[in-house]
Design a protein around this motif. Structure first.
Motif, PDB file in Angstrom:
ATOM      1  N   LEU A 115       0.828  -1.207   0.000  1.00 53.44           N
ATOM      2  CA  LEU A 115       0.000   0.000   0.000  1.00 53.44           C
ATOM      3  C   LEU A 115       0.865   1.261   0.000  1.00 53.44           C
ATOM      4  CD1 LEU A 115      -3.052  -0.773   2.313  1.00 53.44           C
ATOM      5  CD2 LEU A 115      -3.092  -0.139  -0.102  1.00 53.44           C
ATOM      6  N   GLN A 116       1.960   1.208   0.808  1.00 52.16           N
ATOM      7  CA  GLN A 116       2.884   2.346   0.808  1.00 52.16           C
ATOM      8  C   GLN A 116       3.458   2.550  -0.591  1.00 52.16           C
ATOM      9  OE1 GLN A 116       5.388   0.841   3.905  1.00 52.16           O
ATOM     10  NE2 GLN A 116       4.778   2.451   5.344  1.00 52.16           N
ATOM     11  N   ILE A 117       3.851   1.438  -1.231  1.00 51.64           N
ATOM     12  CA  ILE A 117       4.404   1.521  -2.587  1.00 51.64           C
ATOM     13  C   ILE A 117       3.392   2.171  -3.519  1.00 51.64           C
ATOM     14  CG2 ILE A 117       5.109   0.164  -4.588  1.00 51.64           C
ATOM     15  CD1 ILE A 117       6.366  -1.834  -2.675  1.00 51.64           C
ATOM     16  N   PHE A 118       2.142   1.736  -3.395  1.00 57.56           N
ATOM     17  CA  PHE A 118       1.120   2.270  -4.295  1.00 57.56           C
ATOM     18  C   PHE A 118       0.977   3.778  -4.135  1.00 57.56           C
ATOM     19  CE2 PHE A 118      -3.225   3.570  -5.212  1.00 57.56           C
ATOM     20  CZ  PHE A 118      -3.295   3.192  -6.542  1.00 57.56           C
ATOM     21  N   PHE A 119       0.842   4.237  -2.886  1.00 58.17           N
ATOM     22  CA  PHE A 119       0.572   5.666  -2.689  1.00 58.17           C
ATOM     23  C   PHE A 119       1.820   6.526  -2.878  1.00 58.17           C
ATOM     24  CE2 PHE A 119      -3.292   4.020  -0.694  1.00 58.17           C
ATOM     25  CZ  PHE A 119      -4.213   4.856  -1.291  1.00 58.17           C
ATOM     26  N   LYS A 120       3.012   6.001  -2.507  1.00 58.11           N
ATOM     27  CA  LYS A 120       4.221   6.833  -2.575  1.00 58.11           C
ATOM     28  C   LYS A 120       4.868   6.791  -3.957  1.00 58.11           C
ATOM     29  CE  LYS A 120       4.687   8.282   1.769  1.00 58.11           C
ATOM     30  NZ  LYS A 120       4.868   7.321   2.865  1.00 58.11           N
ATOM     31  N   ILE A 121       4.794   5.631  -4.625  1.00 59.14           N
ATOM     32  CA  ILE A 121       5.551   5.491  -5.871  1.00 59.14           C
ATOM     33  C   ILE A 121       4.649   5.483  -7.100  1.00 59.14           C
ATOM     34  CG2 ILE A 121       7.096   3.970  -7.174  1.00 59.14           C
ATOM     35  CD1 ILE A 121       8.280   3.145  -4.472  1.00 59.14           C
ATOM     36  N   ILE A 122       3.583   4.706  -7.037  1.00 61.19           N
ATOM     37  CA  ILE A 122       2.747   4.556  -8.230  1.00 61.19           C
ATOM     38  C   ILE A 122       1.938   5.826  -8.524  1.00 61.19           C
ATOM     39  CG2 ILE A 122       0.852   3.258  -9.263  1.00 61.19           C
ATOM     40  CD1 ILE A 122       3.420   1.725  -9.190  1.00 61.19           C
ATOM     41  N   ILE A 123       1.193   6.293  -7.516  1.00 59.74           N
ATOM     42  CA  ILE A 123       0.310   7.444  -7.752  1.00 59.74           C
ATOM     43  C   ILE A 123       1.015   8.620  -8.447  1.00 59.74           C
ATOM     44  CG2 ILE A 123      -0.970   9.288  -6.538  1.00 59.74           C
ATOM     45  CD1 ILE A 123      -2.812   7.085  -6.595  1.00 59.74           C
ATOM     46  N   PRO A 124       2.233   9.032  -7.992  1.00 58.06           N
ATOM     47  CA  PRO A 124       2.888  10.149  -8.681  1.00 58.06           C
ATOM     48  C   PRO A 124       3.197   9.874 -10.153  1.00 58.06           C
ATOM     49  CG  PRO A 124       3.909   9.756  -6.556  1.00 58.06           C
ATOM     50  CD  PRO A 124       2.992   8.610  -6.801  1.00 58.06           C
ATOM     51  N   LEU A 125       3.297   8.591 -10.522  1.00 52.01           N
ATOM     52  CA  LEU A 125       3.602   8.271 -11.924  1.00 52.01           C
ATOM     53  C   LEU A 125       2.343   8.285 -12.798  1.00 52.01           C
ATOM     54  CD1 LEU A 125       6.024   5.233 -11.399  1.00 52.01           C
ATOM     55  CD2 LEU A 125       6.646   7.562 -12.057  1.00 52.01           C
ATOM     56  N   LEU A 126       1.189   8.432 -12.164  1.00 49.08           N
ATOM     57  CA  LEU A 126      -0.067   8.231 -12.900  1.00 49.08           C
ATOM     58  C   LEU A 126      -0.708   9.527 -13.380  1.00 49.08           C
ATOM     59  CD1 LEU A 126      -1.851   5.433 -10.820  1.00 49.08           C
ATOM     60  CD2 LEU A 126      -0.350   5.203 -12.780  1.00 49.08           C
ATOM     61  N   LYS A 127       0.008  10.650 -13.308  1.00 48.91           N
ATOM     62  CA  LYS A 127      -0.641  11.930 -13.614  1.00 48.91           C
ATOM     63  C   LYS A 127      -1.451  11.949 -14.921  1.00 48.91           C
ATOM     64  CE  LYS A 127       2.149  14.966 -10.851  1.00 48.91           C
ATOM     65  NZ  LYS A 127       3.547  15.362 -10.894  1.00 48.91           N
ATOM     66  N   PRO A 128      -0.875  11.490 -16.059  1.00 50.59           N
ATOM     67  CA  PRO A 128      -1.666  11.546 -17.291  1.00 50.59           C
ATOM     68  C   PRO A 128      -2.919  10.678 -17.203  1.00 50.59           C
ATOM     69  CG  PRO A 128       0.621  10.946 -17.753  1.00 50.59           C
ATOM     70  CD  PRO A 128       0.463  10.929 -16.277  1.00 50.59           C
ATOM     71  N   LEU A 129      -2.776   9.528 -16.580  1.00 47.55           N
ATOM     72  CA  LEU A 129      -3.918   8.619 -16.442  1.00 47.55           C
ATOM     73  C   LEU A 129      -5.000   9.256 -15.576  1.00 47.55           C
ATOM     74  CD1 LEU A 129      -5.104   5.664 -16.676  1.00 47.55           C
ATOM     75  CD2 LEU A 129      -4.181   5.375 -14.391  1.00 47.55           C
ATOM     76  N   ILE A 130      -4.580   9.835 -14.447  1.00 49.27           N
ATOM     77  CA  ILE A 130      -5.548  10.445 -13.537  1.00 49.27           C
ATOM     78  C   ILE A 130      -6.266  11.588 -14.236  1.00 49.27           C
ATOM     79  CG2 ILE A 130      -5.736  11.820 -11.415  1.00 49.27           C
ATOM     80  CD1 ILE A 130      -3.588   9.968 -10.224  1.00 49.27           C
ATOM     81  N   ALA A 131      -5.521  12.357 -15.030  1.00 52.58           N
ATOM     82  CA  ALA A 131      -6.155  13.443 -15.775  1.00 52.58           C
ATOM     83  C   ALA A 131      -7.210  12.891 -16.729  1.00 52.58           C
ATOM     84  CB  ALA A 131      -5.100  14.236 -16.546  1.00 52.58           C
ATOM     85  N   ALA A 132      -6.869  11.804 -17.435  1.00 54.72           N
ATOM     86  CA  ALA A 132      -7.816  11.235 -18.400  1.00 54.72           C
ATOM     87  C   ALA A 132      -9.072  10.719 -17.694  1.00 54.72           C
ATOM     88  CB  ALA A 132      -7.149  10.118 -19.200  1.00 54.72           C
ATOM     89  N   ILE A 133      -8.880   9.963 -16.611  1.00 50.26           N
ATOM     90  CA  ILE A 133     -10.051   9.428 -15.900  1.00 50.26           C
ATOM     91  C   ILE A 133     -10.883  10.580 -15.339  1.00 50.26           C
ATOM     92  CG2 ILE A 133     -10.837   8.043 -13.934  1.00 50.26           C
ATOM     93  CD1 ILE A 133      -8.494   6.240 -14.275  1.00 50.26           C
ATOM     94  N   SER A 134     -10.217  11.614 -14.822  1.00 54.51           N
ATOM     95  CA  SER A 134     -10.944  12.742 -14.257  1.00 54.51           C
ATOM     96  C   SER A 134     -11.844  13.406 -15.298  1.00 54.51           C
ATOM     97  CB  SER A 134      -9.988  13.788 -13.698  1.00 54.51           C
ATOM     98  OG  SER A 134      -9.169  13.213 -12.718  1.00 54.51           O
ATOM     99  N   ILE A 135     -11.316  13.578 -16.516  1.00 56.72           N
ATOM    100  CA  ILE A 135     -12.134  14.217 -17.552  1.00 56.72           C
ATOM    101  C   ILE A 135     -13.360  13.365 -17.857  1.00 56.72           C
ATOM    102  CG2 ILE A 135     -12.218  14.949 -19.947  1.00 56.72           C
ATOM    103  CD1 ILE A 135      -9.229  15.471 -19.781  1.00 56.72           C
ATOM    104  N   PHE A 136     -13.126  12.078 -18.083  1.00 58.87           N
ATOM    105  CA  PHE A 136     -14.253  11.195 -18.424  1.00 58.87           C
ATOM    106  C   PHE A 136     -15.286  11.187 -17.293  1.00 58.87           C
ATOM    107  CE2 PHE A 136     -11.011   8.875 -21.123  1.00 58.87           C
ATOM    108  CZ  PHE A 136     -11.551   9.303 -22.316  1.00 58.87           C
ATOM    109  N   LYS A 178      -4.546  17.527 -23.695  1.00 57.66           N
ATOM    110  CA  LYS A 178      -3.577  16.554 -24.193  1.00 57.66           C
ATOM    111  C   LYS A 178      -3.705  15.201 -23.472  1.00 57.66           C
ATOM    112  CE  LYS A 178       0.538  17.430 -21.512  1.00 57.66           C
ATOM    113  NZ  LYS A 178       1.483  18.386 -21.118  1.00 57.66           N
ATOM    114  N   TYR A 179      -4.114  15.258 -22.193  1.00 58.87           N
ATOM    115  CA  TYR A 179      -4.303  14.011 -21.457  1.00 58.87           C
ATOM    116  C   TYR A 179      -5.502  13.234 -21.983  1.00 58.87           C
ATOM    117  CZ  TYR A 179      -1.060  16.066 -18.189  1.00 58.87           C
ATOM    118  OH  TYR A 179       0.040  16.626 -17.629  1.00 58.87           O
ATOM    119  N   PHE A 180      -6.489  14.008 -22.411  1.00 54.96           N
ATOM    120  CA  PHE A 180      -7.698  13.383 -22.923  1.00 54.96           C
ATOM    121  C   PHE A 180      -7.377  12.529 -24.147  1.00 54.96           C
ATOM    122  CE2 PHE A 180     -11.041  13.947 -26.130  1.00 54.96           C
ATOM    123  CZ  PHE A 180     -11.977  13.110 -25.568  1.00 54.96           C
ATOM    124  N   ILE A 181      -6.574  13.086 -25.055  1.00 56.68           N
ATOM    125  CA  ILE A 181      -6.200  12.333 -26.261  1.00 56.68           C
ATOM    126  C   ILE A 181      -5.418  11.074 -25.872  1.00 56.68           C
ATOM    127  CG2 ILE A 181      -4.892  12.406 -28.425  1.00 56.68           C
ATOM    128  CD1 ILE A 181      -7.332  14.154 -28.545  1.00 56.68           C
TER     129      ILE A 181
END
Lengths: 281, 298
Positions: free
Chosen positions: A185-206, A268-271
């Motif tokens: 869980l620590q790995i997910f929140f500390k390492i993975i989440i920061p790498l997901l910015k474009p993905l999070i932007a895309a999901i947020s728009i949808f 750009k994240y949407f595309i």
């Protein structure tokens, strides 16, 4: 060589002509929306229709947003739904997707197939029984039925999107962190989440768009006019014996604005989100 | 010996983490999909108005739907008619995407313009087009009149209502265009250049190389389009009220009215399951026929 250049030129001219015509046609309804919102009631339903307003009625906006209906109350309701729903969707969809992409136990594929299967399920199959359940729990006329799905991954599509993205990330950082003694869980929140910015932007728009525009959900669950969403409130201008076209179009335009702003920021994240959607097969 | 113990321990911890992470979805699937589906299946075997006692009627709802309900067939026919126009939208989207994929000045602006209608909320979209189609004061008849043509009936006649709704749906074709654009941009340019060197003409390049390469995108849109088209609802609810003369009484609109206006919950659940079966059958047929022709790189 010359002939291919010429062919390209003719092709370009053809493309420009078609695209300009199409663009005008695509823009026209929105121009009409704007013009209608600036015309008086009488001018909108006059026997001699006008294209341009004879007198600019900015008044329509005041009436639509402050007088005829408590528009900003509905606007706030929708913002609440969108913010809570999108936040919950982003967190849970990425958590679930991480599970599917990093822990290859043998039943992984089985569950993922079920997940994809739910994308094919028409929501009407569960719509009626869900309504009955919520009614029995006295939760009709609350936002619970509209939001609860967001706390369970949102929709299968978002999880699918997130899994595609996370599977493409290098695993090295996670392994290094694990050696340092971090739990998953620590790995997910500390390492993975920061790498997901474009993905999070895309999901947020949808997610923003689908919650903001949702009609069926509020139509079924929200009867109390105080709890109306902004999309739902637009229909209030359509009354049994008259329709306030000017005010309705004014409120509609204001309703589109937040989506326009979101898209302008995250274009750009949407595309990249669409490309991720697996259209390449 | 020790190795096996460690390995087993590892798998157990991997499995534990797997369920820990997918738990939000799994719980949601059980509570919000699986259980409501079961209840809905049971409900379809009952007669219930949510007020009086539940009455067990067995397969009576389904027998009634198939043998004694002209509106079921009417709404199904109307919905199939609507879905049958789906290829128009897909072909139009593909055509626009090809134009927008050319290397020209200004394509970004054109792409934005084509996409703008898509972000209009569906309710606003229905209300706007209701107004565009208005017989006396709508923009479309105003344009027709200004070039000397007489007014058209649009939503007010059984003959023209479906045509009008299709025009309206084409306005939001941008949703499909972006998917084709993404697919077209993924096409490997070297393949096309190689064909050029071999002397392939425009026709061959497009139909023998580009089209097969983007066929997954076409197929994806076809499947999602069919599923979506069979669930069309809002235009009937907000614009035409299912009319004129039930010509836009879409299946979901009929189901919605049965459930939420007539409180015939059992019957409406039956209708929902029939729709589910229809969608499944059509999806399988499309996969087995058209799906086989789709080209996948790997």
């Amino acid at each position: 060589m010359v002939s291919t250049k010429k062919a390209k030129l003719y092709g370009d001219i053809f493309a420009y002509v078609i695209l300009i015509i199409c663009s005008l046609i695509f823009i026209l309804p929105l121009v009409w929306m704007l013009l209608t919102s600036l015309k008086s009631y009488d001018e909108n339903i006059s026997f001699i229709p006008t294209f341009l307003p004879q007198k600019l009625m900015f008044e329509n906006y005041r009436v639509a947003l402050f007088e005829f209906i408590p528009y900003f109350k509905y606007f706030t309701n929708s913002i609440f739904l969108v913010v809570v729903g999108t936040f919950a969707t982003v967190i849970t969809a990425t958590i679930v997707a991480y599970g599917f992409s990093r822990f290859k136990v043998k039943e992984n594929n089985f569950f993922f197939m079920i997940l994809l299967g739910t994308m094919m399920l028409p929501p009407q199959v569960t719509m009626i029984s869900s309504y009955v359940i919520w009614a029995k729990l006295y939760l009709v006329n609350t936002y619970v039925p509209l939001l609860i799905g967001c706390f369970f991954g949102g929709s299968a599509f978002y999880i699918f999107l997130a899994k595609q993205f996370i599977s493409g990330l290098p695993i090295d950082y996670e392994e290094a962190a694990q050696i340092d003694g971090a739990n998953k869980l620590q790995i997910f929140f500390k390492i993975i989440i920061p790498l997901l910015k474009p993905l999070i932007a895309a999901i947020s728009i949808f997610s923003f768009q689908s919650i903001w525009n949702d009609y069926m959900g509020p139509l079924i669950y929200i009867k109390d006019v105080n709890l109306y969403t902004v999309a739902q409130s637009l229909t209030l201008f359509d009354m049994p014996h008259e329709t306030l076209w000017g005010e309705m179009m004014a409120a509609s335009l204001v309703t589109i604005l937040p989506i326009v702003i979101i898209f302008a920021f995250f274009q750009k994240y949407f595309i990249s989100g669409i490309t991720l959607g697996g259209v390449k097969g | 010996m020790n190795d096996i113990v460690i390995k087993n321990k590892n798998i157990i911890s991997i499995r534990k983490n797997f369920y820990l992470f997918i738990a939000p979805w799994l719980i949601g699937f059980i509570l919000l999909n699986a259980i409501p589906m079961l209840i809905s299946l049971v409900m379809s075997l009952t007669k219930w108005d949510m007020i009086t006692e539940v009455e067990w009627v067995g397969l009576k709802n389904f027998i009634d739907i198939f043998t004694n309900d002209p509106l079921f067939y009417k709404s199904l026919g109307v919905t199939f008619l609507w879905a049958s126009f789906l290829p128009i939208g897909i072909i139009f989207a593909l055509f626009l995407a090809n134009l927008l994929n050319r290397k020209m000045i200004g394509t970004t602006i054109f792409r934005t313009i084509v996409y703008i209608p898509v972000i209009v909320p569906a309710v606003a979209n229905c209300l706007l087009w209701n107004w565009m189609f208005n017989i006396e004061n709508g923009l479309l008849n105003m344009i027709l009149n200004s070039v000397g043509l007489s007014s058209y009936t649009w939503l007010m006649s059984e003959k023209s209502v479906m045509f009008s709704l299709i025009i309206m749906s084409l306005w939001q074709v941008g949703a499909n265009v972006v998917i084709f654009l993404a697919a077209l941009q993924g096409v490997d340019k070297t393949l096309i250049e190689a064909a050029e060197i071999d002397g392939a003409g425009m026709y061959v390049k497009y139909f023998r190389i580009t089209l097969p390469l983007i066929s997954p995108a076409i197929f994806f849109q076809l499947i999602m389009g069919i599923i979506g088209a069979l669930q069309v609802f809002m235009q009937g609810q907000l614009m035409t009220d299912g009319g004129p003369n039930k010509s836009t009484l879409f299946y979901i609109l009929y189901l919605y009215r049965k459930a939420f206006e007539q409180n015939d919950m059992g019957y409406a659940s039956g209708l929902a399951w029939i729709l589910f079966a229809i969608i499944m059958i059509i999806t399988i047929i499309v996969f087995k026929t058209i799906g086989k022709k789709v080209y996948y790189e790997n």
